[in-house]
Design a protein around this motif. Sequence first.
Motif, PDB file in Angstrom:
ATOM      1  N   LEU A   1       0.826  -1.204   0.000  1.00  0.00           N
ATOM      2  CA  LEU A   1       0.000   0.000   0.000  1.00  0.00           C
ATOM      3  C   LEU A   1       0.863   1.258   0.000  1.00  0.00           C
ATOM      4  O   LEU A   1       1.974   1.273   0.537  1.00  0.00           O
ATOM      5  CB  LEU A   1      -0.955   0.008   1.196  1.00  0.00           C
ATOM      6  N   ASP A   2       0.350   2.277  -0.647  1.00  0.00           N
ATOM      7  CA  ASP A   2       0.968   3.602  -0.589  1.00  0.00           C
ATOM      8  C   ASP A   2       0.464   4.282   0.672  1.00  0.00           C
ATOM      9  O   ASP A   2      -0.627   4.883   0.699  1.00  0.00           O
ATOM     10  CB  ASP A   2       0.610   4.416  -1.839  1.00  0.00           C
ATOM     11  N   GLU A   3       1.254   4.180   1.729  1.00  0.00           N
ATOM     12  CA  GLU A   3       0.791   4.583   3.052  1.00  0.00           C
ATOM     13  C   GLU A   3       0.543   6.080   3.178  1.00  0.00           C
ATOM     14  O   GLU A   3      -0.172   6.528   4.091  1.00  0.00           O
ATOM     15  CB  GLU A   3       1.764   4.113   4.135  1.00  0.00           C
ATOM     16  N   GLY A   4       1.096   6.878   2.263  1.00  0.00           N
ATOM     17  CA  GLY A   4       0.821   8.312   2.283  1.00  0.00           C
ATOM     18  C   GLY A   4      -0.626   8.643   1.989  1.00  0.00           C
ATOM     19  O   GLY A   4      -1.078   9.761   2.258  1.00  0.00           O
TER      20      GLY A   4
ATOM     21  N   GLY B   1       2.785   7.880 -10.563  1.00  0.00           N
ATOM     22  CA  GLY B   1       1.556   8.392 -11.154  1.00  0.00           C
ATOM     23  C   GLY B   1       0.333   8.278 -10.281  1.00  0.00           C
ATOM     24  O   GLY B   1      -0.768   8.672 -10.702  1.00  0.00           O
ATOM     25  N   ASN B   2       0.481   7.763  -9.059  1.00  0.00           N
ATOM     26  CA  ASN B   2      -0.661   7.646  -8.145  1.00  0.00           C
ATOM     27  C   ASN B   2      -0.961   9.011  -7.539  1.00  0.00           C
ATOM     28  O   ASN B   2      -0.239   9.482  -6.652  1.00  0.00           O
ATOM     29  CB  ASN B   2      -0.376   6.623  -7.050  1.00  0.00           C
TER      30      ASN B   2
ATOM     31  N   GLU C   1     -17.299   3.882   5.706  1.00  0.00           N
ATOM     32  CA  GLU C   1     -17.750   4.190   4.343  1.00  0.00           C
ATOM     33  C   GLU C   1     -16.707   5.036   3.611  1.00  0.00           C
ATOM     34  O   GLU C   1     -16.447   4.824   2.417  1.00  0.00           O
ATOM     35  CB  GLU C   1     -19.085   4.927   4.382  1.00  0.00           C
ATOM     36  N   LEU C   2     -16.106   6.003   4.312  1.00  0.00           N
ATOM     37  CA  LEU C   2     -15.064   6.808   3.680  1.00  0.00           C
ATOM     38  C   LEU C   2     -13.870   5.932   3.295  1.00  0.00           C
ATOM     39  O   LEU C   2     -13.333   6.055   2.184  1.00  0.00           O
ATOM     40  CB  LEU C   2     -14.592   7.920   4.624  1.00  0.00           C
ATOM     41  N   LEU C   3     -13.470   5.060   4.200  1.00  0.00           N
ATOM     42  CA  LEU C   3     -12.331   4.186   3.920  1.00  0.00           C
ATOM     43  C   LEU C   3     -12.606   3.326   2.691  1.00  0.00           C
ATOM     44  O   LEU C   3     -11.742   3.174   1.805  1.00  0.00           O
ATOM     45  CB  LEU C   3     -12.041   3.307   5.135  1.00  0.00           C
ATOM     46  N   LYS C   4     -13.798   2.762   2.614  1.00  0.00           N
ATOM     47  CA  LYS C   4     -14.140   1.917   1.457  1.00  0.00           C
ATOM     48  C   LYS C   4     -14.137   2.722   0.163  1.00  0.00           C
ATOM     49  O   LYS C   4     -13.771   2.213  -0.889  1.00  0.00           O
ATOM     50  CB  LYS C   4     -15.506   1.256   1.673  1.00  0.00           C
ATOM     51  N   SER C   5     -14.508   3.999   0.241  1.00  0.00           N
ATOM     52  CA  SER C   5     -14.551   4.820  -0.967  1.00  0.00           C
ATOM     53  C   SER C   5     -13.163   5.117  -1.516  1.00  0.00           C
ATOM     54  O   SER C   5     -13.012   5.441  -2.697  1.00  0.00           O
ATOM     55  CB  SER C   5     -15.294   6.126  -0.689  1.00  0.00           C
ATOM     56  N   TYR C   6     -12.148   5.002  -0.653  1.00  0.00           N
ATOM     57  CA  TYR C   6     -10.772   5.257  -1.092  1.00  0.00           C
ATOM     58  C   TYR C   6     -10.020   3.973  -1.450  1.00  0.00           C
ATOM     59  O   TYR C   6      -8.882   4.040  -1.897  1.00  0.00           O
ATOM     60  CB  TYR C   6     -10.001   6.034  -0.028  1.00  0.00           C
ATOM     61  N   GLN C   7     -10.643   2.836  -1.246  1.00  0.00           N
ATOM     62  CA  GLN C   7      -9.997   1.575  -1.601  1.00  0.00           C
ATOM     63  C   GLN C   7      -9.851   1.504  -3.124  1.00  0.00           C
ATOM     64  O   GLN C   7     -10.826   1.570  -3.856  1.00  0.00           O
ATOM     65  CB  GLN C   7     -10.817   0.390  -1.076  1.00  0.00           C
ATOM     66  N   GLU C   8      -8.615   1.391  -3.586  1.00  0.00           N
ATOM     67  CA  GLU C   8      -8.285   1.391  -5.019  1.00  0.00           C
ATOM     68  C   GLU C   8      -8.800   2.658  -5.715  1.00  0.00           C
ATOM     69  O   GLU C   8      -9.197   2.632  -6.874  1.00  0.00           O
ATOM     70  CB  GLU C   8      -8.792   0.129  -5.719  1.00  0.00           C
ATOM     71  N   LYS C   9      -8.753   3.759  -5.006  1.00  0.00           N
ATOM     72  CA  LYS C   9      -9.176   5.049  -5.546  1.00  0.00           C
ATOM     73  C   LYS C   9      -8.392   5.372  -6.821  1.00  0.00           C
ATOM     74  O   LYS C   9      -7.181   5.168  -6.890  1.00  0.00           O
ATOM     75  CB  LYS C   9      -8.942   6.134  -4.504  1.00  0.00           C
ATOM     76  N   GLY C  10      -9.101   5.874  -7.815  1.00  0.00           N
ATOM     77  CA  GLY C  10      -8.455   6.232  -9.057  1.00  0.00           C
ATOM     78  C   GLY C  10      -7.968   5.046  -9.866  1.00  0.00           C
ATOM     79  O   GLY C  10      -7.178   5.202 -10.800  1.00  0.00           O
ATOM     80  N   GLY C  11      -8.433   3.847  -9.492  1.00  0.00           N
ATOM     81  CA  GLY C  11      -8.035   2.650 -10.229  1.00  0.00           C
ATOM     82  C   GLY C  11      -6.675   2.104  -9.833  1.00  0.00           C
ATOM     83  O   GLY C  11      -6.183   1.162 -10.466  1.00  0.00           O
ATOM     84  N   SER C  12      -6.060   2.639  -8.784  1.00  0.00           N
ATOM     85  CA  SER C  12      -4.737   2.174  -8.360  1.00  0.00           C
ATOM     86  C   SER C  12      -4.853   1.151  -7.244  1.00  0.00           C
ATOM     87  O   SER C  12      -5.425   1.437  -6.191  1.00  0.00           O
ATOM     88  CB  SER C  12      -3.882   3.350  -7.879  1.00  0.00           C
ATOM     89  N   GLU C  13      -4.286  -0.022  -7.447  1.00  0.00           N
ATOM     90  CA  GLU C  13      -4.291  -1.054  -6.409  1.00  0.00           C
ATOM     91  C   GLU C  13      -3.422  -0.659  -5.216  1.00  0.00           C
ATOM     92  O   GLU C  13      -3.529  -1.259  -4.145  1.00  0.00           O
ATOM     93  CB  GLU C  13      -3.822  -2.384  -6.987  1.00  0.00           C
ATOM     94  N   ALA C  14      -2.542   0.333  -5.400  1.00  0.00           N
ATOM     95  CA  ALA C  14      -1.694   0.790  -4.295  1.00  0.00           C
ATOM     96  C   ALA C  14      -2.466   1.633  -3.290  1.00  0.00           C
ATOM     97  O   ALA C  14      -1.984   1.881  -2.180  1.00  0.00           O
ATOM     98  CB  ALA C  14      -0.512   1.584  -4.840  1.00  0.00           C
TER      99      ALA C  14
END
Length: 412
Positions: A113-116, A131-132, A149-162
């Motif tokens: 994961l991209d912890e940032g 590019g993430n 719900e917020l956390l789930k909305s950011y899971q793979e946000k922007g199509g990035s698995e990171a």
Amino acid sequence: MEYFILKHLPAIILSGITLCISSSMLQAETVTPQAVIANYTQLAHAEFSDALASAKILQTKVNEFIAQPTEASHQAAKQAWLAARLPYSQTEVFRFGNPNVDAWEGGVNAWPLDEGLIDYVQADAYEHEEGNTFATANLIAGTETISPELLKSYQEKGGSEANVATGYHAIEFLLWGQDLNQDPKLAGTRPSTDFLTGAGCTHQHCERRAQYLKAATDLLVTDLTQMEQDWAPDQTNYRKSLLALDEAEALRRILFGMGSLSLGELAGERMNVALLAHSQEDEHSCFSDNTHADILGNVQGINNVFHGSYRRTDGSLLKGASLAELLAAKDKTLSTELEQNLNTSQTAAEAIVKAAQQGQAFDQQIVADNSEGNARVKATIAALRAQTVSLEAAAKALGINHLNSETSDSLQ
């Protein structure tokens, strides 16, 4: 950080070694495919039940830590996380062959994961996906209301698995922080004061950090509850649909899951990718330095299914009709060969664990100048590849052609 694993790993995971019994002891003639499939669903339910129970203990310890952030309560939460990984890592053998688990797994076990995305990082030691655009989003420093719900909305946000915002490894990062390797024998060293509200808070946003940790842990328990129910008996669920399948298709799913975890996931993505890159960023539990236990748990999970056995976290043994018995009825020599290959993989994985227990974590075993550590990892990869060949042969002997277990580009 390692003492929990040192104390409990032999009792919880290594106890499974005793399940590796000779094929000559099996009563193969009494076992039917349907009995093996039924026992497989029992194993899945027991293992996910243990994973859920351990996650609930983690939830309790996280709540206690948040309520009173001290070194002691922080350590207790970390110990609970390590304990929760032991049963969960054994469940991963159910993933690839069962679409319900495969579709669900990304929310609970995604990595790296991209912890940032989640919290502060040390910029000069932060490697993230090129590019993430969310790699430095820092949700904890933001203003959005933190919730599952917020956390789930950011899971793979922007199509990035990171962009991993949920699951075990998001929780791991919050508990340990980055592993900066300032001392190779130490894992992440996040201070407990990162969660101390009011005076004494370090790195700012302590209240939001606590909210994130709680939301992520609560969501993990919710997700594991769902999977435990998916395998529960006497319900209209995935377990019932699996038992209703044609026997050949059900056996194919079982063997495909074993082979795909063995080859593509464990040997490839989790071990060879990290070894080739000599990079801790590619190891599974990089913040806590718990990767060695993940590896052995995955190996044990495959053994569990082959032997139809599972040593539960309370020490009790669940045992029933096994693939080992079913295969021995068709081809005793092949069953013995597969068992030997599984034992070789377990022995090789145990060598990685032993080195970690002696102070050389997986991220140190894969560095370029550690020839002995590299050799241990390579030996485990080779053993996993060999056992997958035997699994393919076992599938054919049971009437399943072209199993085609998932592989990894790194193994080509």
